[in-house]
Design a protein around this motif. Structure first.
Motif, PDB file in Angstrom:
ATOM      1  N   ASP A 108       3.944   5.702   4.906  1.00 20.04           N
ATOM      2  CA  ASP A 108       2.380   5.770   5.585  1.00 20.04           C
ATOM      3  C   ASP A 108       1.985   4.087   5.028  1.00 20.04           C
ATOM      4  O   ASP A 108       1.015   3.855   5.427  1.00 20.04           O
ATOM      5  CB  ASP A 108       1.845   6.680   4.825  1.00 20.04           C
ATOM      6  CG  ASP A 108       2.224   8.023   5.170  1.00 20.04           C
ATOM      7  OD1 ASP A 108       2.582   8.198   6.400  1.00 20.04           O
ATOM      8  OD2 ASP A 108       1.941   8.958   4.535  1.00 20.04           O
ATOM      9  N   HIS A 109       2.787   3.509   4.347  1.00 21.26           N
ATOM     10  CA  HIS A 109       2.131   1.974   3.797  1.00 21.26           C
ATOM     11  C   HIS A 109       3.087   1.106   4.170  1.00 21.26           C
ATOM     12  O   HIS A 109       3.794   0.445   3.446  1.00 21.26           O
ATOM     13  CB  HIS A 109       1.765   2.223   2.323  1.00 21.26           C
ATOM     14  CG  HIS A 109       0.702   3.318   1.924  1.00 21.26           C
ATOM     15  ND1 HIS A 109       1.034   4.623   1.897  1.00 21.26           N
ATOM     16  CD2 HIS A 109      -0.537   2.922   1.746  1.00 21.26           C
ATOM     17  CE1 HIS A 109       0.065   5.367   1.518  1.00 21.26           C
ATOM     18  NE2 HIS A 109      -0.874   4.353   1.546  1.00 21.26           N
ATOM     19  N   PRO A 110       3.206   0.429   5.091  1.00 24.81           N
ATOM     20  CA  PRO A 110       4.282  -0.495   5.401  1.00 24.81           C
ATOM     21  C   PRO A 110       3.876  -1.983   4.874  1.00 24.81           C
ATOM     22  O   PRO A 110       4.763  -2.770   4.459  1.00 24.81           O
ATOM     23  CB  PRO A 110       4.163  -0.431   7.053  1.00 24.81           C
ATOM     24  CG  PRO A 110       3.077   0.083   7.501  1.00 24.81           C
ATOM     25  CD  PRO A 110       2.808   0.820   6.487  1.00 24.81           C
ATOM     26  N   VAL A 111       2.571  -2.127   4.732  1.00 22.88           N
ATOM     27  CA  VAL A 111       2.228  -3.545   4.173  1.00 22.88           C
ATOM     28  C   VAL A 111       2.595  -3.505   2.636  1.00 22.88           C
ATOM     29  O   VAL A 111       3.135  -4.386   2.134  1.00 22.88           O
ATOM     30  CB  VAL A 111       0.765  -3.742   4.435  1.00 22.88           C
ATOM     31  CG1 VAL A 111       0.318  -4.640   3.629  1.00 22.88           C
ATOM     32  CG2 VAL A 111       0.479  -3.748   5.875  1.00 22.88           C
ATOM     33  N   GLU A 112       2.288  -2.167   1.956  1.00 19.84           N
ATOM     34  CA  GLU A 112       2.693  -2.138   0.318  1.00 19.84           C
ATOM     35  C   GLU A 112       4.112  -2.198   0.452  1.00 19.84           C
ATOM     36  O   GLU A 112       4.542  -2.647  -0.661  1.00 19.84           O
ATOM     37  CB  GLU A 112       2.000  -0.909   0.032  1.00 19.84           C
ATOM     38  CG  GLU A 112       0.455  -0.687  -0.229  1.00 19.84           C
ATOM     39  CD  GLU A 112      -0.200  -0.569   1.194  1.00 19.84           C
ATOM     40  OE1 GLU A 112       0.386  -0.509   1.883  1.00 19.84           O
ATOM     41  OE2 GLU A 112      -1.515  -0.649   0.842  1.00 19.84           O
TER      42      GLU A 112
END
Length: 249
Positions: A108-112
């Motif tokens: 759910d958090h590709p940037v992270e």
């Protein structure tokens, strides 16, 4: 110094020889418990089923890598337990939970994930658990199905093994050192209890996250596989609430 190095080399050779003997002895001594190890392997097969039928198609490869590592941790735990190395086996189980949480979070958090890859995103396991607890997919489902509360409790229990903060998880005693492999049926039962919980928790977490993939007549073989570990008492409720049919043996 030369004399010391010579002595240490001799001791090292003896240690290596004894290690081989201990491995063979522990493996043989635990052969009487083969049924428990077979049942463990059956539980582990559910992780492969999740990966093959849903995760390889539903999540990105970076997140999938965390789940594959969780699978590997589960196999390592089984392998350690098969030779009576109980504490490493429990430590590996904790890693199963950690890597599953990373998988669900970073999907759910590709940037992270990019920041994590660069060493800039350090998130505590407690934060990952809280993230799931607040996730809409879990908030809308009864906790006795999601198992988020049980996840918190189990992670705390296994952390005691990792940090050596409980006598119950020790391999050594005043009369046994070193204790690298201990063929102990009580320790085996304790490990089995923890492994059952971990694999069940992972299955419940994944079922809740991917409900829509399992509804109706979808993925019959996966539903058969996870029916091996999800308690029969939950089958009817899961069917009624989510239209997911599980199978009784």
């Amino acid at each position: 110094m030369q004399y010391l190095k010579k002595e240490l080399k001799k001791h090292f050779s003896d240690f290596q020889d004894n290690l081989k003997k201990e491995y063979v002895r522990a493996f043989a001594d635990l052969e009487t418990e083969e049924l428990q190890y077979l049942e463990s392997y059956e539980r582990l097969s559910t992780l492969e089923a999740w990966r093959a039928y849903i995760l390889e198609q539903a999540i990105d490869s970076n997140s999938l890598d965390f789940f594959i590592e969780a699978q590997n941790d589960a196999l390592l735990s089984h392998a350690w337990a098969r030779i009576g190395s109980w504490r490493p086996a429990l430590q590996a189980l904790r890693s199963v939970l950690e890597n599953t949480l990373f998988c669900l979070y970073y999907k759910d958090h590709p940037v992270e994930y990019i920041l994590w890859e660069q060493g800039q995103d350090k998130i505590a396991t407690s934060e990952l658990i809280n993230y799931l607890a607040k996730h809409p997919q879990y908030q809308s489902v009864d906790d006795k199905i999601t198992y988020v509360s049980r996840l918190k409790k189990e992670y705390s229990t296994l952390s005691k093994a990792v940090h050596g903060s409980s006598k119950g998880f020790r391999m050594t005693s005043s009369t046994r050192f070193p204790a690298l492999m201990v063929a102990d049926s009580i320790k085996l039962s304790q490990w089995v209890a923890r492994e059952k919980q971990v694999i069940l928790i992972v299955n419940q977490l994944l079922l809740t996250m991917f409900i829509e993939y399992l509804q109706g007549t979808k993925l019959r073989d996966l539903r058969k596989s996870i029916s091996l570990v999800i308690p029969h008492k939950l089958h009817d409720e899961i069917k009624e609430k989510f239209n997911i049919h599980l199978f009784k043996a």
